[in-house]
Scaffold this active site. Sequence first.
Site, PDB file in Angstrom:
ATOM      1  N   SER A  99       0.835  -1.196   0.000  1.00 26.11           N
ATOM      2  CA  SER A  99       0.000   0.000   0.000  1.00 26.11           C
ATOM      3  C   SER A  99       0.881   1.261   0.000  1.00 26.11           C
ATOM      4  CB  SER A  99      -0.952  -0.040   1.197  1.00 26.11           C
ATOM      5  OG  SER A  99      -1.980   0.910   1.067  1.00 26.11           O
ATOM      6  N   ASP A 200      -9.861  -5.390  -3.836  1.00 23.27           N
ATOM      7  CA  ASP A 200      -9.171  -4.495  -2.904  1.00 23.27           C
ATOM      8  C   ASP A 200     -10.145  -3.386  -2.555  1.00 23.27           C
ATOM      9  OD1 ASP A 200      -7.620  -2.489  -1.699  1.00 23.27           O
ATOM     10  OD2 ASP A 200      -5.840  -3.005  -2.870  1.00 23.27           O
ATOM     11  N   HIS A 230      -7.078  -6.208   0.473  1.00 22.82           N
ATOM     12  CA  HIS A 230      -5.973  -5.243   0.399  1.00 22.82           C
ATOM     13  C   HIS A 230      -4.702  -5.709   1.104  1.00 22.82           C
ATOM     14  CE1 HIS A 230      -3.985  -1.435  -0.088  1.00 22.82           C
ATOM     15  NE2 HIS A 230      -3.843  -1.301   1.215  1.00 22.82           N
TER      16      HIS A 230
END
Length: 258
Positions: A99, A200, A230
């Site tokens: 991320s 996600d 995610h």
Amino acid sequence: MSPTSPVTVVPGAQPFSADGGRIGVLLSHGFTGSPASMIPWGKHLADEGFSVRVPRLPGHGTTWKDMNRTRWEDWYAELDTALTDLQSHCDKVVVAGLSMGGCLALRLAQQRPGDVDALSLVNPAINLARFDVKLVPALQWLVPAMPGIGNDIKKAGGDEVGYDKTPLKALASQLKMWKDVRANLNKVTQPLILFRSDDDHVVDITSKDLILAGVSSDVKEFVELKDSYHVATLDNDAPKIFERTSAFIAEHVGKISD
């Protein structure tokens, strides 16, 4: 809290370090997360013989209010320091990020091209198409936080030891880093492998498309994750991420026994 006050790190959010061979891997967790999301991967790499660092980014693993007093420059500086430390043990270093950690990894590759030998990005974040993101620069002065984005994990029992709130001043700062990294994607020349979950609920597909179209890397490998959300490093596809990254390193950086 004063700058010299002791920081209490919540259980499970401590950093991880292992000294192994001459190839190192630096792993960065994401926004409002903690090292917990990367330590299983880090331990897997350490067991394979790599030298590994999983730092705790400033403001993470304590309280969301702590995080609201930090900015992207603080998070980047921590990762930059960890890269320098890892280099003292290694001949080559790969940087991996989840991320926002993927964004930080890209910036390291842009700023220190001779020190980063390859990148492994998992659901990297450098953009969001959501309209409300455009309101964050103003909202940060009106409310301190919004609902959290953590633990988007399909597999039962996963916990990235993150926050249940999204601190808005910190988020506004992250958006500035995204803009900077997007503007310099062409400076990324290292071999890159990018993993993205089909489902996600935090980061949309625009980040993946921007990265693969924008970097100058001759080697760009995309891997679809069909059974994770995610935080894929703690999800059903984690073994796939771990194994494919190790194979990618062996092919494009070197074998651990070299």
